[in-house]
Design a protein around this motif. Structure first.
Motif, short mmCIF file in Angstrom:
data_model
loop_
_atom_site.label_atom_id
_atom_site.label_comp_id
_atom_site.label_asym_id
_atom_site.label_seq_id
_atom_site.Cartn_x
_atom_site.Cartn_y
_atom_site.Cartn_z
N VAL A 61 -11.57 -8.57 15.45
CA VAL A 61 -11.32 -9.13 14.08
C VAL A 61 -12.28 -10.26 13.91
O VAL A 61 -12.47 -11.00 15.12
N ALA A 62 -12.79 -10.61 12.84
CA ALA A 62 -13.54 -11.82 12.29
C ALA A 62 -12.81 -12.43 11.21
O ALA A 62 -12.08 -11.88 10.42
N VAL A 77 -10.16 -11.89 6.29
CA VAL A 77 -10.01 -11.19 7.63
C VAL A 77 -10.82 -9.93 7.60
O VAL A 77 -10.78 -8.95 6.67
N ILE A 78 -11.92 -9.59 8.61
CA ILE A 78 -12.50 -8.47 8.57
C ILE A 78 -12.30 -7.87 10.10
O ILE A 78 -12.28 -8.38 10.91
N GLU A 82 -21.85 -8.42 12.10
CA GLU A 82 -22.97 -9.15 12.81
C GLU A 82 -22.30 -10.00 13.98
O GLU A 82 -22.40 -10.02 15.16
N VAL A 83 -21.28 -11.01 13.28
CA VAL A 83 -20.36 -11.93 14.26
C VAL A 83 -19.86 -11.09 15.25
O VAL A 83 -19.53 -11.51 16.43
N PRO A 103 -15.59 -14.88 15.14
CA PRO A 103 -14.64 -14.00 15.96
C PRO A 103 -13.22 -14.33 16.27
O PRO A 103 -13.60 -15.57 16.57
N VAL A 104 -12.49 -13.39 16.20
CA VAL A 104 -11.15 -13.77 16.99
C VAL A 104 -11.17 -13.10 18.07
O VAL A 104 -11.46 -11.87 18.27
N ALA A 105 -10.93 -13.72 19.37
CA ALA A 105 -11.08 -13.24 20.65
C ALA A 105 -10.06 -13.96 21.50
O ALA A 105 -9.80 -15.18 21.23
#
Lengths: 111, 231
Positions: free
Chosen positions: A26-27, A47-48, A73-74, A109-111
């Motif tokens: 998720v970004a 949110v992608i 890309e991110v 990015p969500v990480a």
């Protein structure tokens, strides 16, 4: 996934959490600055996920496609980026805002 | 965004607590500041306090030229009105236009009728019961306008304990004096009691119920936008 629209299904930050929990990459894109007439206020989120699925908005639909492409890309690089969108004629290759405003969008990015 | 930070932020939001996520837009580094956290010693203390009040997200430039984005999350502001009286009939639509989530509580079923108030605002119940559904918090203003101690005293005490950003009570100075005596007896501190806005509302010479509603809403907005000191 078709659920009734509720507060949660319209809340991008909650969606980002739920998607990540479900194992999706998720970004998160956030409008961080606006000039002139901008369709969505500062703090608005899109949110992608890695498939290009998205929820929320950072404009009235004018630049979401470009933001989604950048978000993919991110997700590849794992590095946040800052995007800027202005009126259509400002730079030929950029996607424009028909309303004539200018926005900056932070994508992470969500990480 | 660190997933753990996102979860923490969502947890604060789900519990109607304000929080600010600070993002260094160059590095992507982030930290979360909760409304309950002490701001003393935080280099952004003044900015954060201002943002908690305004609820507005935005970019801040630090002295060393870094760009920080503040994602400000505050719960929707609520106005809880104790008393389905004439003033409340004017106050409800005004407050709704001003952007508040409005609830009217009154156990007297003669007052709390759907003829007098749209049902979505109404809880025809004792505050002791009705407040279980709308717990008071720092993002809620409480206005008590029945001037009946049986109805007003409990929510006033609860609102002071919950740190409501505004607590106001209708009544003459004499009525309010007696009220202060009762609440003090019930264990409320002088400091807390001094937070009650009474006589209620801005001093604009309001006479009719609708004018009093304007004065009350003015006081609520002043407390919201200028802080407890009213600066």
């Amino acid at each position: 996934m078709a659920e009734t629209v509720s507060r949660d299904t319209l809340d991008p930050l909650k969606i980002a959490e739920d998607w990540t929990k479900a194992g999706r990459k998720v970004a998160l894109a956030t409008v961080v600055e606006t000039w002139g007439s901008a369709p969505r206020p500062v703090g608005s989120h899109l949110v992608i996920d890695q498939e290009g699925d998205f929820e929320g908005s950072v404009s009235g639909g004018c630049v979401e496609g470009a933001v989604v492409a950048e978000a993919l890309e991110v997700l590849e690089t794992g590095k946040p980026t800052m995007l800027e969108f202005g009126v259509a004629d400002e730079t030929a290759w950029r996607v424009g805002l028909s309303c004539g405003g200018r926005i900056r969008v932070f994508v992470e990015p969500v990480a | 965004m660190d997933f753990k930070l996102l979860q923490e932020l969502n947890e604060e939001r789900a519990n109607r607590r304000a929080a600010i996520l600070i993002t260094d837009t160059a590095s992507g580094k982030q930290r979360l500041v909760r409304h309950a956290d002490s701001l003393s010693g935080d280099p952004l203390a003044d900015e954060l306090a201002k943002r908690f009040r305004s609820g507005k997200s935005g970019m801040v430039e630090t002295e060393d030229g870094r760009e920080l984005f503040l994602t400000v999350s505050v719960p929707p502001r609520r106005l809880v009105i104790i008393g389905a009286v004439h003033i409340s009939q004017a106050l409800v639509p005004m407050a709704e236009i001003a952007g508040f989530d409005v609830t009217v509580i009154d156990p007297r079923t003669a007052f709390a009728t759907p003829d007098r108030f749209p049902e979505r605002f109404l809880k025809a119940d004792w505050p002791e019961d009705a407040l279980k559904d709308v717990p008071l918090d720092a993002f809620t203003a409480l206005v008590a306008v029945t001037h009946d101690p049986k109805i007003d005293d409990f929510p006033l005490k609860t609102a002071l304990e919950a740190g409501c950003f505004y607590v106001g009570a209708l009544g003459s100075r004499k009525t309010h004096g007696k009220r202060l005596d009762r609440l003090k007896e019930a264990g409320v501190s002088d400091e807390a009691l001094s937070r009650i806005d009474a006589p209620i509302g801005l001093d604009i010479g309001a006479a009719s119920p609708a004018e009093i509603a304007v004065a009350v809403l003015g006081s609520v907005i002043k407390a919201l936008r200028k802080g407890p000191e009213g600066g």
